[in-house]
Design an enzyme around this catalytic site. Sequence first.
Site, PDB file in Angstrom:
ATOM      1  N   HIS A   1      -6.993  -4.794 -14.309  1.00 50.69           N
ATOM      2  CA  HIS A   1      -5.773  -4.136 -14.813  1.00 50.69           C
ATOM      3  C   HIS A   1      -5.955  -3.608 -16.237  1.00 50.69           C
ATOM      4  CE1 HIS A   1      -2.812  -6.067 -11.672  1.00 50.69           C
ATOM      5  NE2 HIS A   1      -3.627  -5.163 -11.157  1.00 50.69           N
TER       6      HIS A   1
ATOM      7  N   ASN B   1       0.802  -1.233   0.000  1.00 52.77           N
ATOM      8  CA  ASN B   1       0.000   0.000   0.000  1.00 52.77           C
ATOM      9  C   ASN B   1       0.829   1.274   0.000  1.00 52.77           C
ATOM     10  OD1 ASN B   1      -2.479  -1.338   0.065  1.00 52.77           O
ATOM     11  ND2 ASN B   1      -2.500  -1.441   2.303  1.00 52.77           N
TER      12      ASN B   1
END
Length: 334
Positions: A197, A98
Amino acid sequence: MNIPSAKKRFTSCFFFFFLLFLSSFVHGQLDYRFYDNSCPNLTRIVRYVVWSAISNDTRMAASLLRLHFHDCFVDGCEGSVLLDDTSTMTGEKTAFPNKNSVRGFEVIDAIKANVEKYCPGTVSCTDILALAAREAVYMVGGPYWPVYLGRRDGLTAKQNSANTQLPSPFEPLQNITAKFTSKGLDVKDVVVLSGGHTIGFAQCFTFKPRLFNFDGAGNPDPTLDATFLTNLRTLCPNQDGSDTKLAPLDANSINRFDNFYYKNLVNNTGLLMSDQALMGDDTTASMVYYYSKQPYLFYKDFSASMVKMGNIGVLTGNDGEIRKNCRVRNSYNY
Ligand SMILES: *[C@@H]1O[C@H](CO)[C@@H](O)[C@H](O)[C@H]1NC(C)=O
Ligand SMILES: *[C@@H]1O[C@H](CO)[C@@H](O)[C@H](O)[C@H]1NC(C)=O
Ligand SMILES: *[C@@H]1O[C@H](CO)[C@@H](O)[C@H](O)[C@H]1NC(C)=O
Ligand SMILES: *[C@@H]1O[C@H](CO)[C@@H](O)[C@H](O)[C@H]1NC(C)=O
């Protein structure tokens, strides 16, 4: 931003009602109409703020989708990714998957602030995130799926959960599949959700080993298309300074949700090792071929997998709480 055609809109709506019809209003413990009486303007508010954010920054569509995924995959969809660190808690924001890459917290804050004006203390931050991800995908041309609601916000977050539970672009397919399986998802969900994606970007460091030293002997990944390799080496030269530069995950249609992600894989132009790995296994490769030719079936399956993912480890009833500020649990507000 691409404005999807009317036909696409129609098809997306069709899938939405088709899915609703198949699955009815209730999914697990969640209910599509959960806030119909307590916060009737919820979807409208979310849509407006997400639309503004994407109009300003197209990349935000992918960021919101990824934020929802990172919420649900780590200890369930309970908004833990949104919590800031405190003096007694190191949360998920600084975990390796993250740190310096998750985005969109201000967008969730802006939605929450608006929602609190109309329906204070009613709507959880994790539900807001689930709705925001759906609106974001829809706005860049993707499908519109029913978001089942009624999740509650968790009280804590653990950095280590994010480090260990999220799939990594450096892992082999079997490891990624195992992480999905441990969440009640399956290999089809791996292939379908990887199709997210089709939008978004990745930093050079996430695929650089493929360009320069894939085998430990200084050679690139042999599965990489030669022209694509040359282009990526220009963008990400073999120096530390390029590690945070961004490459589109789907160079064909960078900001448009479509099935070109799968066409790229067929052409050996998947960006991440974990993307291209879907072609290295017979089962997943056959699904990739199928979605590369069937955009609407990809949309339909993506919708179904998003509903499944949105159901992982949810808190309902009296568990957790409805946070007032998405970054802080309520007991720290007083
Ligand atoms: C617009 O997007 C940029 C990043 O591209 C961000 O820095 C800025 O805060 C955004 N502005 C608004 C009003 O959201
Ligand atoms: C919904 O939004 C409209 C327009 O912003 C507003 O007039 C109305 O009062 C809101 N309804 C509720 C129940 O909050
Ligand atoms: C994949 O999983 C195996 C078994 O759990 C583990 O030993 C290995 O380190 C993992 N590989 C990566 C690259 O994470
Ligand atoms: C895939 O490769 C073929 C042949 O090189 C090319 O014609 C086609 O445009 C490529 N498709 C994509 C999606 O890049």
